[in-house]
Design an enzyme around this catalytic site. Sequence first.
Site, short mmCIF file in Angstrom:
data_model
loop_
_atom_site.label_atom_id
_atom_site.label_comp_id
_atom_site.label_asym_id
_atom_site.label_seq_id
_atom_site.Cartn_x
_atom_site.Cartn_y
_atom_site.Cartn_z
N ASN A 1 13.71 113.64 -21.62
CA ASN A 1 13.71 112.65 -22.56
C ASN A 1 12.79 112.10 -24.34
O ASN A 1 12.05 112.42 -23.78
CB ASN A 1 12.32 111.52 -21.41
N TRP A 2 14.20 112.36 -24.83
CA TRP A 2 12.93 112.42 -26.14
C TRP A 2 12.45 111.61 -26.66
O TRP A 2 11.88 111.43 -27.95
CB TRP A 2 14.07 113.28 -27.42
N LYS A 3 12.58 110.42 -26.30
CA LYS A 3 11.69 109.55 -26.87
C LYS A 3 11.65 108.95 -28.68
O LYS A 3 13.10 109.08 -28.62
CB LYS A 3 9.98 109.19 -26.34
N SER B 1 4.01 114.10 -17.36
CA SER B 1 3.34 115.52 -17.25
C SER B 1 4.24 116.06 -16.79
O SER B 1 2.94 117.27 -15.76
CB SER B 1 1.69 114.91 -17.54
N GLU C 1 8.12 107.03 -12.12
CA GLU C 1 7.21 107.73 -12.75
C GLU C 1 6.10 106.91 -13.16
O GLU C 1 5.89 105.56 -13.86
CB GLU C 1 7.96 107.80 -13.90
N GLU D 1 7.24 102.79 -20.57
CA GLU D 1 7.57 102.03 -22.06
C GLU D 1 8.46 100.27 -22.50
O GLU D 1 7.87 100.37 -24.05
CB GLU D 1 7.53 103.12 -23.54
N GLY E 1 2.86 111.12 -20.50
CA GLY E 1 2.10 111.23 -21.95
C GLY E 1 0.54 112.45 -21.61
O GLY E 1 -0.06 112.11 -23.04
N HIS F 1 12.39 102.14 -18.18
CA HIS F 1 11.17 103.06 -18.83
C HIS F 1 10.41 102.32 -18.81
O HIS F 1 10.19 100.88 -19.43
CB HIS F 1 11.99 103.69 -20.05
#
Length: 250
Positions: A9-11, A207, A159, A94, A165, A92
């Site tokens: 997941n490159w964000k 993580s 998640e 975020e 993170g 997600h």
Amino acid sequence: MKKRIVIANWKLYVDSPKAAAKFLDGLRKTARTCKGVEAWIAAPFPFVSALKNQTIKIGAQTVSVYENGAHTGEVSATMLKNIGAKFVIVGHSERREFESNEVVREQLSRALGAGLTAVLCAGEREREASGAHFTYIEEQIRSACLSLPHPSRLVVAYEPVSAIGKSAEDAMRPAELREMAIFVKKVLSDALGRAAAERVPILYGGSVEPSNAKELMEEGGVAGFLVGHASAELDSFVEILKALRRTRSK
Ligand code: PGA
């Protein structure tokens, strides 16, 4: 051995077409040596079509609830499908900051309806002694799965937000993860029926790093990972794939 899925997941980490192409090239070489482990990349929109690839599945990180019309800045599921995306992440944490369960349900349904695989993220903000987090996750999954088209293309990524993170020591403990994976499977079974739920791969994100990937896979009862910061560099992502080559599943 069951197939494992590891999604980068490159964000916003990978930010140039050159870096994206270099990563993909390196990943293809390693992926060939990692039998039984599938590597996918969830790229930012501008890189999706350029990365289109036979061996590595390329997808996006979110999708519009709209199919067409006057919606400035939106990218529809059909557009993603038309440029070669194979999957999309929805819900997600975020993005759940500003997307409700209803929005996530609509995105999921659009994605599956357009022929994409959808990776539905779910996870509690906090774990509570009262067990309220179980209800929270159940609600996220049940509401997303209401009258779902094509559940055969669904993947769920569990998640826990507090583990995202950080670093390997802050990831969920494998035994706790195992309990949550069983719970997610049960919720899916109630929502979709047992046979359909059995086919839904359950991934873990939060993580995952090269140092904890093997243990999380062997003890955590999941089918793979959604990897954020450790997918920002090819080397650490590849180390995770290699760690899984040597795992047994319980
Ligand atoms: P992380 O992110 O690996 O950096 O914790 C995972 C995710 O947000 O999908």
